[in-house]
Design an enzyme around this catalytic site. Structure first.
Site, mmCIF file in Angstrom:
data_model
loop_
_atom_site.group_PDB
_atom_site.id
_atom_site.type_symbol
_atom_site.label_atom_id
_atom_site.label_comp_id
_atom_site.label_asym_id
_atom_site.label_seq_id
_atom_site.Cartn_x
_atom_site.Cartn_y
_atom_site.Cartn_z
ATOM 1 N N SER A 260 2.327 6.925 2.735
ATOM 2 C CA SER A 260 2.443 8.306 3.191
ATOM 3 C C SER A 260 1.483 9.194 2.409
ATOM 4 O O SER A 260 1.175 8.921 1.241
ATOM 5 C CB SER A 260 3.883 8.769 2.934
ATOM 6 O OG SER A 260 3.968 10.162 2.957
ATOM 7 N N TYR B 9 11.290 9.609 -3.536
ATOM 8 C CA TYR B 9 10.813 8.953 -2.303
ATOM 9 C C TYR B 9 9.313 8.664 -2.429
ATOM 10 O O TYR B 9 8.843 7.546 -2.200
ATOM 11 C CB TYR B 9 11.087 9.848 -1.081
ATOM 12 C CG TYR B 9 10.208 9.528 0.101
ATOM 13 C CD1 TYR B 9 10.434 8.390 0.863
ATOM 14 C CD2 TYR B 9 9.120 10.351 0.442
ATOM 15 C CE1 TYR B 9 9.604 8.077 1.938
ATOM 16 C CE2 TYR B 9 8.292 10.052 1.506
ATOM 17 C CZ TYR B 9 8.531 8.911 2.245
ATOM 18 O OH TYR B 9 7.703 8.610 3.294
ATOM 19 N N LYS C 136 6.864 4.986 -2.753
ATOM 20 C CA LYS C 136 5.655 4.635 -1.984
ATOM 21 C C LYS C 136 4.505 4.317 -2.940
ATOM 22 O O LYS C 136 3.773 3.344 -2.757
ATOM 23 C CB LYS C 136 5.253 5.786 -1.048
ATOM 24 C CG LYS C 136 6.223 6.010 0.099
ATOM 25 C CD LYS C 136 6.171 4.883 1.119
ATOM 26 C CE LYS C 136 7.141 5.041 2.246
ATOM 27 N NZ LYS C 136 7.300 3.865 3.093
#
Ligand code: UD1
Length: 336
Positions: free
Chosen positions: A124, A148, A152
């Site tokens: 992302s 979060y 990643k």
């Protein structure tokens, strides 16, 4: 070529399944169906008129996951399975590290064991944090500001280490900007539980009457109209980026990282205007405080994906709004 798709019932996963099947790939889907439902996969079958196996499996259960490798001949993996709510990750970081990191470790260990060494990883633009420099290139500084995003980034770093240790792997890391919209049929799209965090599902819920008004998070950013600017891309264009990545990986090894975005930025107010024009529905809004962690401007330089993968987004912001609205209306009519 047979592709294992983890998280294939989710928003981006289900659209990618359609693109893969239409491009002639065979697929096997794994999902734990906590934030997705089987109906999306039934619709993938309906749209493509193709069959595929579905495993109801949680990646953190390595024994269950191993059955998929034992029962199938797999050539490549596209790894979408991930928890994805920024706010939830701040309150329950362990849940995010457990699910996203441990799940990925199990998957990669089994890929290594069963000699499946082609992987597309769903990353992302969140890995760029609040960067000031736009358009963002893949070699920008990586910095994340929530658990979060850190999951990643940690997985990206893990993949770089794995490739360094064994360069018979072929790994493509795709950094998505802001996917919105839905399949043109209106049969698959994003299922949002509770109050949406992201802009487009919030707008469509206001449009359908589920929410009274949109709250715009800040109008004092250093942008043309003071609201935040993002690079929105159609989820079907994003799905196609995965097919283009696999096509390239058929006969090449290496670790490659690509931004998938349109390269164009739209402000929140511009999105509202386009949505109203595309749908004829008025979106009432109110300006509120900035949301913690938001940046003013974020859009991609997607030129590397164009050069190496021959990928570019084709659909425009008008198409994205029309398709997002069709999906919301169908959801409301309980057709999907
Ligand atoms: C958010 C996440 C990002 C994640 C991405 C997934 C944060 C801080 N960032 O990105 O990590 O990868 O979703 O798609 O949560 N906005 C409003 N009102 C709303 C919702 C959004 O004004 O009700 C504004 C935001 O301030 C922003 C723009 O709309 O300027 C887009 O927001 P959103 O759709 O949440 O995406 P990001 O914040 O870019």
């Amino acid at each position: 070529m047979s592709v294992l798709v983890t998280g294939g019932a989710g928003y981006i996963g289900s659209h990618t399944c359609v693109e893969l099947l239409e491009a002639g790939y065979d697929i096997i889907v794994i999902d734990h169906f906590q934030q997705s439902n089987i109906q999306s996969l039934n619709h993938v079958k309906q749209l493509t008129n193709k069959e595929f196996k579905i495993y109801h499996i949680d990646l953190i259960n390595k024994d269950h996951l191993e059955t998929v490798f034992l029962e199938n001949s797999i050539d490549a993996v596209i790894h979408f399975a991930s928890l994805k709510s920024v706010g939830e990750s701040v309150h329950f970081p362990l849940k995010y590290y457990q699910n996203n990191i441990v799940g990925t470790l199990n998957l990669i260990a089994l890929m290594q064991q069963y000699h499946v060494k082609k992987l597309v990883f769903s990353s992302s633009a969140t890995v760029y944090g609040n960067t000031q420099e736009v358009p963002i290139k893949e070699n920008a500084v990586l910095q994340t500001i929530n658990p979060y995003g850190r999951t990643k980034l940690i997985i990206e770093e893990m993949l770089r280490d794995i490739y360094t240790s064994d360069n018979s792997w072929s790994i493509t890391i795709l950094r998505y900007f802001n996917p919105i919209g839905a399949h043109e049929s209106g049969l698959i799209g994003e299922h949002t539980d509770g109050i949406p965090n992201n802009l487009m599902p919030y707008i469509t819920q206001v449009a359908i009457g589920k929410r009274k008004e949109l709250r715009i998070f800040g109008s004092d950013y250093p942008t043309k109209d003071g609201t935040g600017i993002r690079d929105y891309l159609h989820v079907m264009d994003l799905a196609n980026g995965h097919v283009k990545s696999l096509n390239k990986m058929k006969d090449s090894k290496g670790l490659f990282t690509y931004n998938l975005g349109t390269g164009k930025g739209y402000s929140v107010l511009e999105i509202i205007q386009v949505f109203e024009k595309a749908t004829g529905v008025n979106i009432p809004y109110r300006i509120v405080e900035r949301r913690h962690g938001d940046s003013a401007v974020c859009y991609a330089d997607p030129s590397k994906a164009l050069k190496d993968l021959e990928w570019a987004a084709k659909r425009d912001i008008f198409d994205m709004c029309v398709d997002a609205w069709r999906w919301e209306k169908n959801l409301n009519a309980s057709k999907v």
